[in-house]
Scaffold this motif. Structure first.
Motif, short mmCIF file in Angstrom:
data_model
loop_
_atom_site.label_atom_id
_atom_site.label_comp_id
_atom_site.label_asym_id
_atom_site.label_seq_id
_atom_site.Cartn_x
_atom_site.Cartn_y
_atom_site.Cartn_z
N TYR A 14 39.54 15.81 -9.67
CA TYR A 14 38.23 15.75 -9.36
C TYR A 14 38.09 14.38 -8.39
N ASN A 15 38.70 13.35 -8.60
CA ASN A 15 38.87 12.43 -7.74
C ASN A 15 39.65 12.87 -6.29
N PHE A 16 40.72 13.45 -6.50
CA PHE A 16 41.58 13.74 -5.64
C PHE A 16 41.10 14.58 -4.32
N PHE A 17 40.08 15.78 -4.80
CA PHE A 17 39.76 16.75 -3.87
C PHE A 17 38.60 16.29 -3.31
N SER A 18 37.66 15.42 -4.03
CA SER A 18 36.46 14.83 -3.37
C SER A 18 37.13 13.64 -2.35
N SER A 19 38.08 12.80 -2.82
CA SER A 19 38.45 12.07 -1.63
C SER A 19 39.31 12.66 -0.28
N PHE A 20 39.69 13.77 -0.82
CA PHE A 20 40.57 14.55 0.40
C PHE A 20 39.35 15.09 1.26
N LEU A 21 38.31 15.64 0.61
CA LEU A 21 37.35 15.98 1.62
C LEU A 21 36.41 15.37 2.41
N ILE A 22 36.16 13.85 1.77
CA ILE A 22 35.80 13.04 2.48
C ILE A 22 36.38 12.42 3.51
N LEU A 23 37.56 11.97 3.32
CA LEU A 23 38.44 11.57 4.21
C LEU A 23 38.90 12.41 5.37
N MET A 24 38.90 13.81 5.06
CA MET A 24 39.13 14.71 6.21
C MET A 24 38.06 14.59 6.89
N VAL A 25 36.99 14.90 6.52
CA VAL A 25 35.54 14.93 7.44
C VAL A 25 35.51 13.53 8.44
N ILE A 26 36.27 12.47 7.76
CA ILE A 26 35.84 11.17 8.57
C ILE A 26 37.14 11.24 9.73
N PHE A 27 38.18 11.70 9.39
CA PHE A 27 39.24 11.99 10.38
C PHE A 27 39.09 12.95 11.19
N ILE A 28 38.31 14.00 10.99
CA ILE A 28 37.67 15.10 11.80
C ILE A 28 37.08 14.60 13.00
N PHE A 29 35.89 13.65 12.59
CA PHE A 29 34.94 12.95 13.45
C PHE A 29 35.57 12.08 14.13
N GLN A 30 36.92 11.53 13.93
CA GLN A 30 37.57 10.80 14.69
C GLN A 30 38.42 11.62 15.96
N GLY A 31 38.73 12.46 15.41
CA GLY A 31 39.36 13.52 16.22
C GLY A 31 38.52 14.17 17.50
N ILE A 32 37.19 14.33 16.99
CA ILE A 32 36.16 14.85 17.98
C ILE A 32 35.80 13.67 18.97
N TRP A 33 35.64 12.58 18.43
CA TRP A 33 35.59 11.36 19.48
C TRP A 33 36.72 11.29 20.29
N LEU A 34 38.00 11.78 19.86
CA LEU A 34 38.98 11.47 20.94
C LEU A 34 39.07 12.68 21.92
N PHE A 35 38.76 13.85 21.50
CA PHE A 35 38.67 14.75 22.39
C PHE A 35 37.14 15.28 22.82
N ILE A 36 36.33 14.44 22.77
CA ILE A 36 34.80 14.77 23.18
C ILE A 36 34.81 14.84 24.38
N ASP A 37 35.64 14.51 25.55
CA ASP A 37 35.68 14.64 26.95
C ASP A 37 36.09 16.03 27.29
N ASP A 38 37.01 16.45 26.47
CA ASP A 38 37.64 17.76 26.78
C ASP A 38 36.75 18.99 26.14
N LEU A 39 35.78 18.59 25.30
CA LEU A 39 35.23 19.81 24.58
C LEU A 39 33.65 19.77 25.05
N ALA A 40 32.92 18.47 25.26
CA ALA A 40 31.53 18.54 25.55
C ALA A 40 31.12 18.95 26.93
N GLY A 41 30.26 19.55 27.04
CA GLY A 41 29.59 19.99 28.42
C GLY A 41 30.49 20.86 29.01
N LYS A 42 31.29 21.57 28.43
CA LYS A 42 32.33 22.54 29.23
C LYS A 42 31.68 23.99 29.07
#
Length: 505
Positions: A14-42
């Protein structure tokens, strides 16, 4: 499986999968922030952006999974200790190792799954992400232009390199301070165009994109057919208020966004491919070094002393066929040069000066060649080291999940805290230590300062003695440091000092 094992495993999962989902969402948002110039407004659409994020997610596993194992183990065993469930287990004769038995089996299986994931899924996702970004840049020309650097802009006609200081407006169609190097069919940049501003104009019904430049200069080197005219280096130069470049993108509009290109980086290769490429790259680098060494030796005129005559003489003496006359040996010794001074003494002053000038020029040329070759070889060996590093990182990632479990589980039993407060802080601190050690070691390994295998395993090996120490202390029911809790001992120390001051007063 006994009831206790099922209970402990269910709490951990329970702790493993809940932590994995939360951390994955956090790191995905970090990835979106890194590639925002390549994705947004195109004008890419949600489907293409969703595909990009889907292909990008597996590359985050090497960061998310070790942190998830560490955090979930601290949360699980910290909650058990805080709720006195461990005390009840110990009272029933169940040790910490016995309580961890089902989780040890799970973590070992998780390590195997992690290696399979790192060897098969992550390389494919890296390749898919790379190809998707490249193909998006082909279909959406504005996405191919990066601010501040020269970007290749290939169409069906002439190619060019474009550099802009700033992009703005709808879909980044407006450009500021544009520099263009147009290429010939041979790939030579002989035309330079500079403009203060530009605009990309396109239509969904047209296969032509117009690049309209305003207020600029045009410079082109001319290549006349006559050899005499070429030596004069003729060129054409003009100023313009508006200059339009038409780019045919009829073929690019049919670009398949899912098209796979050739594997180019070490992150896109599995273990089999890495082992094969490491062997070929090592042999190729060795050949390059040997060829360059022979070239420099030949240019310097420095050759090893030939021992052919001495070897032949020894063979003849051993075989009692004939002997080399002593007179011949003495003549060879007279012809040999004992020092450079012997040669220079026989030359006139102007000849010596000429020899020195020639030697200085030759040495300067050789040093320039060596420096240029050094940079090339450094890049080659850095590429070679990165392959070895990637190979060992696949194994180290799987092993690190097991090691970090044996760090987090006893640590949670020691601190006796559950929830997302103190366990989260401790998990993040330990993970950042583990992660940054791996980053610094990896960079040192790529540069050749340490062996790549050491760079890949260093962070894991540093955590290994910590896991052994914490497991021993948790098994013996001892605190984090000393015989009691470290924070408690500090608190008692300050209480003791305060009591002594009160007594003295």
């Amino acid at each position: 499986m006994k009831i206790l094992d099922r209970y402990i495993l269910s709490r951990f999962l329970y702790n493993f999968f809940s932590s994995f989902l939360i951390l994955m969402v956090i790191f995905i948002f970090q990835g979106i922030w890194l590639f925002i110039d390549d994705l947004a407004g195109k004008g890419l659409g949600l489907v293409i952006i969703g595909k990009f994020l889907f292909y990008y997610m597996p590359s985050l596993v090497d960061k998310v999974l070790p942190l998830t194992v560490l955090l979930s183990s601290i949360l699980t065993f910290g909650t058990f200790a805080e709720n006195y469930e461990f005390a009840a287990m110990k009272a029933s004769g169940i040790s910490l190792q016995r309580a961890m038995r089902s989780l040890i089996v799970f973590v070992i299986l998780l390590g195997g799954v992690t290696f399979f994931f790192a060897n098969n899924v992550i390389p494919k996702s890296e390749q898919k992400t790379f190809n998707l970004r490249r193909n998006i840049a082909k279909v959406k020309p504005a996405a191919a232009i990066t601010e501040g650097i020269f970007s290749d802009f290939e169409g069906t006609g002439e190619g060019m390199n474009i550099k802009v200081d700033k992009k703005f407006g709808e879909q980044d169609r407006f450009l500021e301070n544009v520099i263009i190097h147009k290429k010939t069919q041979q790939g030579v940049n002989n035309t330079v165009i500079k403009a203060k501003s530009g605009e990309l104009i396109s239509s969904e019904d047209s296969d032509i994109i117009q690049l309209v430049l305003k207020d600029g200069n045009y410079y082109e080197e001319l290549k006349p057919k006559a050899p005499k005219a070429r030596r004069k280096h003729p060129f054409a130069k003009s100023d313009f208020e508006t200059y339009t470049i038409n780019i045919d993108v009829s073929e690019l509009n049919n670009q398949d966004l899912e098209e796979d290109g050739n594997i180019t980086t070490n992150k896109m290769k599995n273990v089999t491919r890495l082992v094969k490429d490491i062997d070929s790259l090592g042999k190729d680098n060795l050949k390059k070094v040997e060829a360059f060494s022979k070239n420099i030796t030949g240019r310097m005129g420095a050759f090893p002393i030939s021992k052919e005559k001495d070897s032949i003489r020894g063979i003849r003496i051993k075989q009692n066929l004939t002997k080399v006359p002593e007179q011949e040996i003495e003549e060879n010794e007279k012809d040999s040069i004992s020092s450079v001074g012997d040669v220079l003494d026989k030359l006139q002053e102007w000849q010596r000066q000429q020899v020195f000038n020639n030697a200085n020029t030759s040495v300067a040329g050789i040093l320039t060649t060596v420096q240029a070759k050094k940079e090339e070889l450094q890049k080659r060996f850095k590429f070679y080291n990165s392959h070895i590093l990637s190979l060992h990182q696949k194994y180290a990632l799987a092993f690190s999940c097991i090691i970090l479990f044996f760090v987090g589980a006893p640590l949670g039993a020691i601190i006796r805290k559950g929830g997302l407060g103190l366990p989260m802080v401790i998990a993040i601190v330990l993970f950042l230590t583990y992660y940054f050690i791996g980053v610094f070691a990896g960079n040192y390994a790529k540069e050749g300062n340490i062996h790549p295998a050491i760079g890949a395993w260093m962070s894991t090996f540093i955590m290994l003695p910590l896991s052994i120490l914490l497991t021993k202390r948790a098994t013996a029911d001892r605190g984090l440091m000393g015989d009691g809790n470290f924070i408690q001992r500090i608190t008692e120390f300050f209480k003791f000092k305060k009591k002594n001051k009160a007594v003295k007063a």
